[in-house]
Scaffold this active site. Structure first.
Site, mmCIF file in Angstrom:
data_model
loop_
_atom_site.group_PDB
_atom_site.id
_atom_site.type_symbol
_atom_site.label_atom_id
_atom_site.label_comp_id
_atom_site.label_asym_id
_atom_site.label_seq_id
_atom_site.Cartn_x
_atom_site.Cartn_y
_atom_site.Cartn_z
ATOM 1 C CB CYS A 2 -0.870 0.013 1.240
ATOM 2 S SG CYS A 2 -1.681 -1.552 1.531
ATOM 3 N NE ARG A 27 3.973 1.963 -1.769
ATOM 4 C CZ ARG A 27 5.132 1.332 -1.734
ATOM 5 N NH1 ARG A 27 6.061 1.600 -2.618
ATOM 6 N NH2 ARG A 27 5.362 0.411 -0.817
ATOM 7 C CD1 TRP A 75 -1.375 -5.544 -2.930
ATOM 8 C CD2 TRP A 75 -2.493 -4.646 -4.636
ATOM 9 N NE1 TRP A 75 -1.483 -6.488 -3.920
ATOM 10 C CE2 TRP A 75 -2.161 -5.976 -4.964
ATOM 11 C CE3 TRP A 75 -3.210 -3.889 -5.557
ATOM 12 C CZ2 TRP A 75 -2.509 -6.560 -6.176
ATOM 13 C CZ3 TRP A 75 -3.550 -4.470 -6.770
ATOM 14 C CH2 TRP A 75 -3.195 -5.783 -7.066
ATOM 15 C CG ASN A 101 2.913 -1.194 2.704
ATOM 16 O OD1 ASN A 101 2.409 -2.218 2.265
ATOM 17 N ND2 ASN A 101 4.063 -0.705 2.269
ATOM 18 N N GLY A 102 1.657 -3.704 4.754
ATOM 19 C CA GLY A 102 2.370 -4.919 5.148
ATOM 20 C C GLY A 102 1.397 -5.987 5.603
ATOM 21 C CD GLU A 488 5.985 -16.000 -18.889
ATOM 22 O OE1 GLU A 488 5.026 -16.467 -19.532
ATOM 23 O OE2 GLU A 488 5.949 -14.872 -18.358
ATOM 24 C CE LYS A 492 5.880 -11.942 -20.124
ATOM 25 N NZ LYS A 492 4.991 -12.650 -19.359
ATOM 26 C CD GLU A 495 2.494 -11.442 -22.837
ATOM 27 O OE1 GLU A 495 1.331 -11.574 -22.459
ATOM 28 O OE2 GLU A 495 3.458 -11.534 -22.040
ATOM 29 C CG HIS A 511 9.641 -34.717 -33.781
ATOM 30 N ND1 HIS A 511 9.990 -35.865 -34.451
ATOM 31 C CD2 HIS A 511 10.045 -34.910 -32.496
ATOM 32 C CE1 HIS A 511 10.550 -36.725 -33.597
ATOM 33 N NE2 HIS A 511 10.600 -36.154 -32.408
ATOM 34 C CE LYS A 610 -1.149 -6.984 -14.541
ATOM 35 N NZ LYS A 610 0.108 -7.617 -14.947
HETATM 36 C C1 G6P Z 1 -4.074 -11.697 -20.310
HETATM 37 C C2 G6P Z 1 -2.712 -11.042 -20.102
HETATM 38 C C3 G6P Z 1 -1.646 -12.121 -19.927
HETATM 39 C C4 G6P Z 1 -2.033 -13.037 -18.782
HETATM 40 C C5 G6P Z 1 -3.401 -13.690 -19.044
HETATM 41 C C6 G6P Z 1 -3.906 -14.454 -17.839
HETATM 42 O O1 G6P Z 1 -4.130 -12.284 -21.580
HETATM 43 O O2 G6P Z 1 -2.384 -10.204 -21.181
HETATM 44 O O3 G6P Z 1 -0.414 -11.481 -19.630
HETATM 45 O O4 G6P Z 1 -1.061 -14.015 -18.593
HETATM 46 O O5 G6P Z 1 -4.357 -12.671 -19.313
HETATM 47 O O6 G6P Z 1 -4.148 -13.556 -16.804
HETATM 48 P P1 G6P Z 1 -4.492 -13.966 -15.332
HETATM 49 O O7 G6P Z 1 -4.850 -12.681 -14.645
HETATM 50 O O8 G6P Z 1 -5.676 -14.904 -15.401
HETATM 51 O O9 G6P Z 1 -3.301 -14.618 -14.754
#
Ligand code: G6P
Length: 615
Positions: A2, A27, A75, A101-102, A488, A492, A495, A511, A610
């Site tokens: 937070c 935050r 948060w 915060n914590g 992953e 990255k 994306e 293959h 997001k």
């Molecule tokens: C969206 C984001 C990805 C994320 C996915 C799952 O497509 O752009 O970056 O991995 O959702 O999100 P979640 O909140 O369910 O982990």
């Protein structure tokens, strides 16, 4: 994670607090609130659920008038993100008010004690125990005739009973010139003004008012008046501290000096791991109170369901649960899972991973699992998010807000939490001895500094990324535990830099995908020390035979790999089963510097969101 701000001085506190919160909103934005000692000598609290703008709208141009105050942007970690749980929190008589915060790890036992001595609680937060605890100590010290001001001493004595992490700001109605702060494992700084002083979680909140600040150390309590600062340790020893000069400009400050939230969040990963472990380890054991009410005796298999990055974390989780707990595990992308007739029943443990807690595909799969009578466990970063409602147990990542659209620190903390789940299942099924669990726990505790060591290689990684930034496509290969890292790592890069990238199991390359390789095609090989090291080395030979470029992620000290690679990014030594937590970090940095070199919008990549709440 937070945001906290506090003010004591000759100016009206409210506008200073609201401006400070605006600069700390990154935050947390579950709720916001301020408390000011108004001109009638009463503590006036204004708080709202949701983003700071709602508080700003509620307060308008007015708000409480007074010269002492504190504010908070939340948060959520304990208790839903609603108005009741929003900070500030007060004691029974609204004499003492505070923000925090914590995480207070022993809040349940403290709450019990305080309830039995007659305190009344209004929220579900761990924070509220602090208000009552300080009230209790304040009363005792007053009775003993402690000299004024009493609050700093009450805070000091109270906090000695607290386990966990905190940054706290507090004041008392009866001591109108004193603002108290304290910290342990959560940030808190003091801004030093002329005839006024400030408290804040982070520099941006105070830098409009002063460029002189000092950092409070862990285990310290500070008493601020408009003209004085006294720091004491929790043991009561007075400390001296040299101020420092703030050199940031206002714009960069909210990102903590980083050009993008993505990079800031990558750098927050050591701390995020510490927080994800917080309250879940007991010495050498794993102690997961979140699901201690569940009985897994009947569980015969596990299904992990997730999307995107969370799905890749699930792939690592499967390997750990199978290896340690000896349970058969399926992992599936949520959007596919729900359109099958998955073999889920009351003997299935369904683990739902979603950092946002709101992804529509994942939620649909979650509902299906519940309908079929499975035991459901949610792993998420967002307190009170949809997935937490109805799950039989919820594990929070405790990673703090992730603002960059693509996942970084939530991926690492998902891996950490899955690791803890797998260890606890293994313990329950007597598949690992206490000693074996203790070994993994000890290695887990060492991971933050190992991530730190990788981050120190940032400039070298950036330099390689710049050289490769104009390539049209990349492959990432790995085997067993390194395979999800390959996936992953490729995600990255796709994306945030829009470069075509694919992850493959090392053995699969021959293959089909190998047809793509020719001179100079870059292939990342994720090849930490492991049981499949030799096998992946063979795959690397296949790549090199096509004159493709090999970039490796390998364990420090591996000189063999350097003879087979154009570039090597080294990660510190660790157990193979924990290596995914380290191996992704250089790839996050690589993707970032490629994206920057290509002029991409790293924090808000095109076409992505997001949290995707449509199916
Ligand atoms: C969206 C984001 C990805 C994320 C996915 C799952 O497509 O752009 O970056 O991995 O959702 O999100 P979640 O909140 O369910 O982990």
């Amino acid at each position: 994670m937070c945001g906290i701000v506090g003010y004591v001085g000759p100016r009206f506190a409210t506008p200073i607090l609201l401006d400070g919160l605006r600069r700390l909103e990154y935050r947390g934005y579950d709720s916001a609130g301020i408390a000011v000692l108004n001109l009638e000598g009463e503590i006036q609290i204004e708080k709202t659920e949701g983003k700071l703008q709602k508080l700003l709208d509620a307060v308008g141009d007015g708000g409480p008038a007074g010269f002492l105050g504190l504010g908070h942007t939340r948060w959520a970690t304990h208790g839903l993100p609603n108005e009741t749980n929003a900070h500030p929190h007060a004691d029974c008589e609204r004499k003492i008010v505070l923000v925090h915060n914590g995480i207070i790890e022993n809040h349940t036992e403290l709450r019990k004690e305080l309830l039995s001595s007659g305190h009344e609680f209004v929220s579900q937060t761990d924070t509220e125990v602090l208000a009552h605890l300080f009230e209790e100590e304040y009363g005792r010290l007053a009775e003993e005739g402690h000299e004024d001001p009493i609050l700093p001493e009450a805070v000091r004595c109270g906090l000695r009973k607290v386990r966990g992490a905190y940054a706290v700001a507090a004041f008392c109605r009866d001591e109108p010139h004193v603002l108290v702060g304290a910290r342990l494992f959560s940030p808190l700084i003091v801004g030093l003004g002329h005839g006024e002083n400030f408290l804040a979680s982070d520099i941006p909140a105070v830098m409009r008012h002063t460029r002189r600040a000092l950092v409070l150390d862990d285990g310290e309590v500070v008493a601020l008046t408009p003209v004085g600062v006294i720091i004491r340790t929790l043991e009561g020893e007075e400390m001296q501290r040299e101020p420092f000069q703030i050199s940031w400009n206002l714009q960069s400050a909210e990102k903590g000096g980083f050009p993008h939230f993505y990079l800031k969040e990558v750098h927050e990963q050591p701390e995020a791991i510490i927080n994800a472990l917080r309250g879940r380890l007991d010495g050498r054991r794993v102690n997961l109170s979140e699901w201690s009410h569940l009985n897994f005796d009947r569980v015969e298999r596990v299904a992990v369901v997730a999307c995107g990055t969370s799905y890749y974390a699930g792939l690592v989780g499967r390997l750990l649960m199978e290896k340690w707990a000896g349970l058969p595990v399926d992992v599936e992308v949520a959007s596919e899972f729900r359109y099958r007739d998955p073999l889920i029943d009351d003997k299935t443990l369904v683990v739902i991973i979603t950092q946002s807690g709101e992804t529509a595909d994942t939620m649909a799969a979650f509902r299906l699992a519940r309908e079929k009578g499975a035991t459901t466990v949610a792993i998420t970063n967002v307190v009170g998010s949809s997935v937490t409602r109805g799950a039989d147990a919820t594990f929070y990542l405790q990673a703090g807000p992730e603002i960059g659209v693509v996942a970084t620190k939530t991926y690492l903390t998902e891996l950490v939490v899955l690791c803890l789940l797998a260890l606890d299942l293994a313990r329950g099924r007597s598949r690992l001895s206490d000693e074996e669990i203790a070994e993994v726990v000890s290695e887990l505790r060492g991971l933050p500094s190992k991530v730190e060591a990788i981050l120190e290689q940032e400039e070298a990684i950036a330099e390689v990324a710049r050289r490769y930034a104009d390539r049209q496509g990349f492959f990432f290969i790995g085997r067993n535990l390194a395979y999800p890292t390959a996936l992953e790592g490729a995600l990255k890069l796709k994306e945030i830099s829009y470069v075509h990238a694919e992850g493959y199991a090392g053995g699969e390359l021959k293959h089909g995908p190998i047809a793509m390789l020719d001179s100079g095609f870059p292939v990342f090989a994720i090849v930490p020390q492991s049981d499949t090291y030799e096998k992946l080395l063979s795959n690397i030979q296949e790549v090199r035979a096509r004159r493709a470029d090999v970039l490796s992620v390998a364990t420090v000290g591996d000189e063999v790999i350097a003879t087979h690679s154009e570039e090597v990014f080294y990660i510190p030594e660790t157990r193979e089963d924990l290596s995914p937590i380290l191996a992704i970090v250089p790839l996050q940095l690589f993707a970032y510097y490629v994206a920057v070199a290509r002029g991409c919008d790293v924090d808000q990549p095109r076409n992505l969101a997001k949290s995707v709440t449509v199916e």
